[in-house]
Enzyme design. Structure first.
Site, PDB file in Angstrom:
ATOM      1  N   THR A  12       1.504   6.887   0.408  1.00  0.00           N
ATOM      2  CA  THR A  12       0.629   5.740   0.158  1.00  0.00           C
ATOM      3  C   THR A  12       0.456   5.500  -1.335  1.00  0.00           C
ATOM      4  OG1 THR A  12      -1.565   4.849   0.665  1.00  0.00           O
ATOM      5  CG2 THR A  12      -1.487   7.156   0.084  1.00  0.00           C
ATOM      6  N   SER A  50       0.809  -1.222   0.000  1.00  0.00           N
ATOM      7  CA  SER A  50       0.000   0.000   0.000  1.00  0.00           C
ATOM      8  C   SER A  50       0.836   1.264   0.000  1.00  0.00           C
ATOM      9  CB  SER A  50      -0.959  -0.005   1.189  1.00  0.00           C
ATOM     10  OG  SER A  50      -0.279  -0.391   2.334  1.00  0.00           O
ATOM     11  N   THR A  69      -4.790   7.171   8.675  1.00  0.00           N
ATOM     12  CA  THR A  69      -4.766   6.007   7.805  1.00  0.00           C
ATOM     13  C   THR A  69      -6.159   5.401   7.785  1.00  0.00           C
ATOM     14  OG1 THR A  69      -3.746   3.845   7.411  1.00  0.00           O
ATOM     15  CG2 THR A  69      -3.906   4.548   9.697  1.00  0.00           C
ATOM     16  N   GLY A  70      -6.499   4.820   6.660  1.00  0.00           N
ATOM     17  CA  GLY A  70      -7.841   4.260   6.529  1.00  0.00           C
ATOM     18  C   GLY A  70      -8.476   4.742   5.245  1.00  0.00           C
ATOM     19  N   ARG A  90      -8.175   8.712  -8.798  1.00  0.00           N
ATOM     20  CA  ARG A  90      -8.657   8.920  -7.423  1.00  0.00           C
ATOM     21  C   ARG A  90      -7.502   9.395  -6.519  1.00  0.00           C
ATOM     22  NH1 ARG A  90      -7.250   6.900  -2.056  1.00  0.00           N
ATOM     23  NH2 ARG A  90      -9.126   6.802  -0.822  1.00  0.00           N
ATOM     24  N   THR A 137      -1.359   2.691   4.729  1.00  0.00           N
ATOM     25  CA  THR A 137      -0.570   3.908   4.542  1.00  0.00           C
ATOM     26  C   THR A 137       0.355   4.170   5.712  1.00  0.00           C
ATOM     27  OG1 THR A 137      -2.322   4.922   3.296  1.00  0.00           O
ATOM     28  CG2 THR A 137      -0.873   6.433   4.450  1.00  0.00           C
TER      29      THR A 137
HETATM   30  C1  SD4 Z   1      -6.145   6.565   1.114  1.00  0.00           C
HETATM   31  N1  SD4 Z   1      -5.811   6.863   3.460  1.00  0.00           N
HETATM   32  O1  SD4 Z   1      -5.625   6.692   0.028  1.00  0.00           O
HETATM   33  C2  SD4 Z   1      -5.268   6.242   2.294  1.00  0.00           C
HETATM   34  C3  SD4 Z   1      -5.161   4.770   2.391  1.00  0.00           C
HETATM   35  C4  SD4 Z   1      -4.788   4.274   3.716  1.00  0.00           C
HETATM   36  O2  SD4 Z   1      -4.423   2.580   5.129  1.00  0.00           O
HETATM   37  O3  SD4 Z   1      -4.614   4.945   4.650  1.00  0.00           O
HETATM   38  N2  SD4 Z   1      -4.664   3.028   3.915  1.00  0.00           N
HETATM   39  O4  SD4 Z   1      -7.348   6.647   1.299  1.00  0.00           O
END
Ligand code: SD4
Length: 337
Positions: free
Chosen positions: A216, A80, A249-250, A226, A198
């Site tokens: 990320t 990721s 993160t998320g 995106r 991330t």
């Molecule tokens: C995103 N926040 O591109 C990032 C992805 C992420 O753990 O955090 N993954 O939406």
């Protein structure tokens, strides 16, 4: 014999001494808390180690977070971030990254292809342009002009996962939630588990300066073009040198809707502890959903200007890594559910 209180009176210090002592203690505590570096997820330990090499030598937080973020970027097994990151649905690996210092200097890139160290390109945007954010072709052109090498970021493993995903082509980001060993990092499964990790990294250096970075490849199998929260100021990352720093993160869309990291820093400004500030930002996200969303993970980490840290997540299973002079450890963040 001269009594202590007589001595103090002679020096005119009787009233001042307790507060001076308290101030000295406060300084001591702050001193022992820095330098410090924290990173999202367990793989943040390796990033912290690289950042620590900078910090322990008296280096700057900005250099430390860049050095730390470059570690997962170069790791082909991290699906990721950077090299080996899962591609979008067209099979293209596109990177988002940002970096920010205590003085509000900020650089970011979004949808960057073919250059592994997105965080370093972001720093170059910050230091060499009048801008804050470059995207897509413009970001790539800038990076190449700055001498960054061009390389294919799609590893065979990531390509294999993408081809398997194409069989269903169902976009279903899954949170990293509790499993038998919640800190293990099993191989990512196409279209589902563990498709986002991330790295957000925050540091406070010996001189008391804060900095942060976030990098990320975004949500696996996203639409081409995106952009998530990670390169957006106040969403995936925010630093205020007088207050603190936060990173996220998320599922980035959730974070973008509440300007998550900025919210965390503003809550710290109002006196919340880092953990409480992260919790309130997570609650703000949760409130949007009438029923708890089991398929959604969102987590924040925060570091205050005096070196306290905390984290909080929507679902269980989020941990962050901490490095101080006391050593390295992982902190299991509390969660809302
Ligand atoms: C995103 N926040 O591109 C990032 C992805 C992420 O753990 O955090 N993954 O939406």
């Amino acid at each position: 014999m001269l009594l202590r209180r007589d001595l103090l009176r002679m020096l005119g210090l009787s009233a001042a001494l307790p507060s001076l002592a308290a101030a000295a203690r406060a300084v001591d505590v702050a001193e022992t808390r820095r330098p410090v570096v924290i990173s999202t997820w367990t793989f943040g330990e390796a990033a912290n180690a690289a950042a620590w090499d900078v910090l322990a030598d008296g280096g700057a937080a900005l250099d430390a977070v860049e050095a730390g973020a470059r570690v997962p970027e170069a790791d082909p097994d991290n699906h990721s971030v950077g090299l080996g990151g899962y591609p979008d649905r067209d099979g293209r690996v596109t990177l988002d990254a940002s970096i920010m210092d205590h003085a509000g200097n900020l650089g970011a890139v979004a949808c960057l292809e073919d250059v592994v160290h997105a965080v370093s390109v972001a720093r170059r945007v910050m230091e060499k342009t009048p801008h804050v954010l470059l995207v897509g072709e413009g970001a790539l052109g800038f990076a190449l002009a700055e001498g960054f090498p061009r390389q294919n970021l799609l590893t065979p493993a990531a390509e294999h996962a993408w081809r398997e995903w194409l069989q269903t082509a169902r976009y279903a980001p899954q949170p990293n939630i509790e499993r038998s060993n919640r800190y293990s990092l099993p191989d990512a499964l196409p279209g589902g588990e563990r498709n986002h990790d991330t790295i957000g990294i925050l540091a406070l250096d010996r001189g008391g300066h804060l900095a942060g970075a976030c990098t990320t490849s975004g949500m696996a199998f996203k639409l081409h073009g995106r952009v998530g929260d990670s390169p957006i100021s106040g969403a995936g990352l925010f630093v205020d040198g007088e207050v603190g720093a936060a990173s996220a993160t998320g599922v980035g869309e959730e974070c973008l809707r509440v300007c998550g990291s900025h919210t965390v820093v503003e809550l710290m400004r109002q006196g919340r502890s880092p953990e409480q500030a992260c919790r309130e930002a997570v609650e703000r996200i949760a409130r949007r959903h009438r029923t708890p969303r089991k398929d959604l993970q969102m987590a924040f980490v925060a570091l205050s200007a005096d070196g306290r840290h905390g984290g909080y997540s929507l679902q269980p299973g989020f941990a962050y890594a901490v490095r101080t002079s006391a050593g390295t450890r992982q902190v299991e963040a509390p969660s809302l559910t």
